[in-house]
Scaffold this motif. Sequence first.
Motif, mmCIF file in Angstrom:
data_model
loop_
_atom_site.group_PDB
_atom_site.id
_atom_site.type_symbol
_atom_site.label_atom_id
_atom_site.label_comp_id
_atom_site.label_asym_id
_atom_site.label_seq_id
_atom_site.Cartn_x
_atom_site.Cartn_y
_atom_site.Cartn_z
ATOM 1 N N MET A 1 0.805 -1.272 0.057
ATOM 2 C CA MET A 1 -0.003 0.065 -0.069
ATOM 3 C C MET A 1 0.843 1.334 0.076
ATOM 4 O O MET A 1 0.447 2.449 -0.648
ATOM 5 N N LEU A 2 2.152 1.169 0.710
ATOM 6 C CA LEU A 2 2.873 2.354 0.780
ATOM 7 C C LEU A 2 3.572 2.693 -0.541
ATOM 8 O O LEU A 2 4.011 3.796 -0.717
ATOM 9 N N GLY B 1 5.514 7.024 -6.150
ATOM 10 C CA GLY B 1 4.880 8.105 -7.202
ATOM 11 C C GLY B 1 5.255 9.697 -7.143
ATOM 12 O O GLY B 1 5.598 10.265 -7.829
ATOM 13 N N VAL B 2 5.302 9.912 -5.831
ATOM 14 C CA VAL B 2 5.782 11.352 -5.547
ATOM 15 C C VAL B 2 7.274 11.480 -5.831
ATOM 16 O O VAL B 2 7.682 12.458 -6.321
ATOM 17 N N LEU B 3 8.034 10.628 -5.257
ATOM 18 C CA LEU B 3 9.591 10.533 -5.732
ATOM 19 C C LEU B 3 9.824 10.497 -7.079
ATOM 20 O O LEU B 3 10.757 11.299 -7.535
ATOM 21 N N LEU C 1 13.885 8.805 -6.736
ATOM 22 C CA LEU C 1 13.127 7.535 -6.389
ATOM 23 C C LEU C 1 14.155 6.547 -6.065
ATOM 24 O O LEU C 1 13.988 5.759 -5.116
ATOM 25 N N TRP C 2 14.990 6.173 -7.107
ATOM 26 C CA TRP C 2 15.821 5.037 -7.027
ATOM 27 C C TRP C 2 16.961 5.254 -6.031
ATOM 28 O O TRP C 2 17.406 4.186 -5.277
ATOM 29 N N PHE C 3 17.574 6.461 -5.719
ATOM 30 C CA PHE C 3 18.449 6.489 -4.879
ATOM 31 C C PHE C 3 17.892 6.081 -3.331
ATOM 32 O O PHE C 3 18.411 5.913 -2.495
ATOM 33 N N THR C 4 16.555 6.658 -3.261
ATOM 34 C CA THR C 4 15.874 6.391 -1.885
ATOM 35 C C THR C 4 15.751 5.176 -1.654
ATOM 36 O O THR C 4 15.682 4.595 -0.503
ATOM 37 N N VAL C 5 15.132 4.565 -2.639
ATOM 38 C CA VAL C 5 14.847 3.239 -2.571
ATOM 39 C C VAL C 5 15.921 2.312 -2.301
ATOM 40 O O VAL C 5 16.066 1.272 -1.480
#
Length: 397
Positions: free
Chosen positions: A355-356, A362-364, A372-376
């Motif tokens: 769910m998260l 989407g926001v990142l 997105l990918w550095f956060t992941v």
Amino acid sequence: MSTPVLEKPGFLRSAFGGLPRPFWALWGGTLVNRLGTMVTPFTGVYLTQERGMPVAAAGVVMAVFGAGSLVSQLIAGVLADRIGRRATLAGGMLATAAAMLWLGASSSLAMITAAMFVLGLVIDAYRPASNALVADLVSPEERPRAYGLLFWAINLGYAFGMTAGGRLASMGFSWLFWIDAATCVAFAALVWRAVPETRPAERETAGGFGVVLRDRLMVAFTLVMLGNTLMYAQTVTMLPVAMTETVGLPAGEFGLAMALNGVIIVLAQPLVSGWLGRRDPARMMALGLVVMAVGFGLTAFVTSVVGLAVTIVVWTAGEIMTAGIAGTVVARLAPAHLRGRYAGLSGFAWSVASMLAPLFGGVLLGVGPEALWFTVGGLGLAAAAGMLALGPAIRRR
């Protein structure tokens, strides 16, 4: 309990030998069920094309499915400890078959929404019972290999189900519902006939998850698993969007590259599961999380299908390293009579991530691929660090 084992000659024994017959019944049922997993991958297509729903309405209905899934693991974990592993697994599969047919026969928005909620509630109810059964049936030394082989069966069956489901959908969606329901019934029948009830005679079943939540080590491990699942869930949420919309890859090329994930798992998992099972679980899982984090981090630099294929190979290698570890650790931490609850809490991390992941992903992605990918990747590295920190306590337990 003592159960006969299946012996395999030569090199096959290291991959498949030495595990009890009831485990192989559970493995076979899992494979059959996954061979028929055809409805959920095509739910969005079914709702928009077959039932004519607007995309926004279909999204709401699928969110209702997620809400059912969110509580599913907790309820099923309690049931696995209270009424038994076999009864929970078989009952969950029969309920899933009924929900599949109900959904396929529903035409109004209200009935479809209700059927989707029930389907979300029951479709994965078998997981805590299945994980507890493996822990009950298989010796601690062999559990990593056993959980890895279940992971292999899921991927082997799912690859076929996706391919066959796509073809059958063009002939009519009703085929998907009936085949999926039939394999659920087959799974239930096989487990009921060939797998004994393994719940320990000692039954301290009062209450819900309070005793699990008071186990700080288990709660900390669940948070590590949440980091892992938030990372991996991007493969079915933002990765398709990023590659087709941001990078501009054709859908066919993206699908072909993603097929590498299943091919590598099917070919490599049985060959390495025995070796992985002899390694320290905490260190091996931490290493696998680091490899996955590197693979997802590299996705920020992808500009072609070849680059995507390279990143998929990297994070798939990490996925294989971690495949049998989570169940092994949960089985090591859980008292025998609470294995269903412990497995349910572990499964809850997957439900939360499902769910998260699309929300923050989407926001990142709106900020940029690097965000997105550095956060992941950072989530994966944080989970790996957490796993290393928990290692000594897990070994003592």
